[in-house]
Write an enzyme that holds these catalytic residues in place. Structure first.
Site, PDB file in Angstrom:
ATOM      1  N   ASN A 121       6.251  -1.872 -75.077  1.00  0.00           N
ATOM      2  CA  ASN A 121       5.870  -1.455 -73.718  1.00  0.00           C
ATOM      3  C   ASN A 121       6.917  -1.884 -72.696  1.00  0.00           C
ATOM      4  OD1 ASN A 121       3.195  -0.182 -74.127  1.00  0.00           O
ATOM      5  ND2 ASN A 121       2.708  -2.181 -75.004  1.00  0.00           N
ATOM      6  N   GLU A 146      -0.006   4.081 -74.120  1.00  0.00           N
ATOM      7  CA  GLU A 146       0.329   2.831 -73.410  1.00  0.00           C
ATOM      8  C   GLU A 146       1.699   2.939 -72.746  1.00  0.00           C
ATOM      9  OE1 GLU A 146      -1.905  -0.667 -75.965  1.00  0.00           O
ATOM     10  OE2 GLU A 146       0.099  -0.088 -76.548  1.00  0.00           O
ATOM     11  N   MET A 176       0.064 -12.529 -74.426  1.00  0.00           N
ATOM     12  CA  MET A 176      -1.108 -12.979 -75.184  1.00  0.00           C
ATOM     13  C   MET A 176      -1.574 -14.383 -74.789  1.00  0.00           C
ATOM     14  SD  MET A 176      -1.626 -10.267 -76.770  1.00  0.00           S
ATOM     15  CE  MET A 176      -2.969 -10.707 -77.859  1.00  0.00           C
ATOM     16  N   HIS A 177      -1.511 -14.697 -73.520  1.00  0.00           N
ATOM     17  CA  HIS A 177      -2.009 -15.981 -73.044  1.00  0.00           C
ATOM     18  C   HIS A 177      -2.831 -15.692 -71.792  1.00  0.00           C
ATOM     19  CE1 HIS A 177      -1.931 -20.195 -71.565  1.00  0.00           C
ATOM     20  NE2 HIS A 177      -1.669 -19.658 -70.386  1.00  0.00           N
ATOM     21  N   ILE A 178      -4.053 -16.182 -71.764  1.00  0.00           N
ATOM     22  CA  ILE A 178      -4.906 -15.925 -70.598  1.00  0.00           C
ATOM     23  C   ILE A 178      -4.451 -16.825 -69.448  1.00  0.00           C
ATOM     24  CG2 ILE A 178      -7.246 -16.060 -69.686  1.00  0.00           C
ATOM     25  CD1 ILE A 178      -8.180 -15.488 -72.618  1.00  0.00           C
ATOM     26  N   ASP A 187      -9.582  -9.095 -68.500  1.00  0.00           N
ATOM     27  CA  ASP A 187      -9.656  -7.635 -68.633  1.00  0.00           C
ATOM     28  C   ASP A 187     -10.745  -7.015 -67.758  1.00  0.00           C
ATOM     29  OD1 ASP A 187      -7.549  -7.695 -70.488  1.00  0.00           O
ATOM     30  OD2 ASP A 187      -8.930  -8.090 -72.135  1.00  0.00           O
ATOM     31  N   GLY A 232       7.658  -6.047 -77.683  1.00  0.00           N
ATOM     32  CA  GLY A 232       8.176  -5.485 -76.422  1.00  0.00           C
ATOM     33  C   GLY A 232       8.348  -3.986 -76.390  1.00  0.00           C
ATOM     34  N   HIS A 237      -4.173  -3.145 -71.262  1.00  0.00           N
ATOM     35  CA  HIS A 237      -5.186  -3.529 -72.262  1.00  0.00           C
ATOM     36  C   HIS A 237      -5.543  -2.315 -73.106  1.00  0.00           C
ATOM     37  CE1 HIS A 237      -8.262  -5.842 -74.165  1.00  0.00           C
ATOM     38  NE2 HIS A 237      -9.216  -4.998 -73.794  1.00  0.00           N
TER      39      HIS A 237
END
Length: 224
Positions: free
Chosen positions: A17, A204, A102-104, A175, A15, A135
Site C-alpha cells: 500500500n 486497498e 500493526m501497532h495500536i 477501527d 509495504g 482497514h
C-alpha cells in the site's frame, strides 16, 4: 505555484500500500504531494526498502516497542506512542497515513497529533494533523487484526456474502473512526482465500490514494 503537501506513512510489513502511494505522489491522482518519511515499527519491514529504492529515495525511521522499553527502563507503551508522534511530527506533515501499521496507537500518540498536548513541556501544542488508516473490512465488521481471515471464515459459515476495505480517520477506538472511503468486495464461492485477498488488495491500493487526496484537499487545498 501550489504549496507542497507532505505526508508521513507508518508501516509494519511489505509495504504494497505504501508502494501505491509512492507511485501516486506528484501525479494527477495525488498532485503536489511528497512522502517525506516512512516510519516502521519492524526493522525487517520490506516497506523500508521500497522507500529507500524510490526515486528520489524517501527517508525512513524505525522504532519498535520492545527495544524502546528495554532501552528506557521505567518508560511505558504510552511513552513509546508519544515518541513515535514526536518523530513523525518533526516532519511537519499535512497528513499521517497508517498503511499496514500493526501497532495500536493510544492517547500518547493521539494527544500530540491532535494538538491536545505539546510535543515538549513549555511549548504550545501544534496544529492538529489528520491521521487515516487502511482497514481490510467494512465499517463495524471485523475490527482489529486478521480481518481478512475472519471475514473469509464468516463467508464459509454463510454469515456474510461479501467483505471489503475502508479508509477511516484514526480515533482512540480501534477501527472505529469516521469512514472516508468504503468499498465492498464480494467473496466468490469456492475461491481460495488467496484469490479473495488479491482482489481486496487491489481495492486497498486504490482507496488509500483516494483517501489521501481527499483529506489533503481538505487540509491543504491546491491553489487554483
Amino acid at each position: 505555484m501550489a504549496a507542497e503537501r507532505k505526508v508521513v506513512v507508518l508501516i509494519s510489513g511489505s509495504g504494497t500500500n505504501l508502494q501505491a502511494l509512492i507511485d501516486a505522489q506528484n501525479t494527477p491522482t495525488l498532485p503536489n504531494t511528497r512522502i517525506s518519511l516512512v516510519f516502521s515499527n519492524r526493522k525487517a519491514a520490506y516497506g523500508l526498502t521500497r522507500a529507500a529504492q524510490a526515486d528520489p529515495p524517501i527517508p525512513t525511521a524505525y522504532l519498535a516497542l520492545q527495544p524502546y522499553l528495554k532501552a528506557n527502563p521505567g518508560k511505558t507503551r504510552a511513552d513509546y506512542d508519544a515518541e513515535v508522534a514526536r518523530v513523525v511530527l518533526r516532519e511537519d506533515p499535512d497528513l499521517i497515513i497508517l498503511a499496514g501499521w500493526m501497532h495500536i496507537l493510544g492517547e500518547g500518540f493521539l494527544e500530540l497529533v491532535d494538538g491536545i498536548k505539546p510535543l515538549r513541556e513549555g511549548e504550545a501544542p501544534r496544529k492538529p494533523v489528520p491521521v487515516i488508516n487502511l482497514h481490510p473490512a467494512l465499517p463495524g465488521a471485523f475490527d482489529g487484526a486478521n480481518a481478512i481471515e475472519r471475514a473469509f471464515e464468516a463467508f464459509q459459515k454463510g454469515e456474510i456474502s461479501s467483505s471489503g476495505a475502508m479508509m477511516h480517520r484514526v480515533v482512540k477506538d480501534v477501527d472505529r473512526g469516521e469512514p472516508l472511503i468504503v468499498r465492498e468486495v464480494p467473496i466468490i464461492k469456492g475461491e481460495p482465500i488467496e484469490a479473495f485477498e488479491e482482489r481486496l488488495h487491489k481495492v486497498e491500493h486504490e482507496i488509500i490514494v483516494q483517501a489521501a487526496a481527499k483529506v489533503l484537499d481538505e487540509v491543504k487545498p491546491l491553489q487554483t
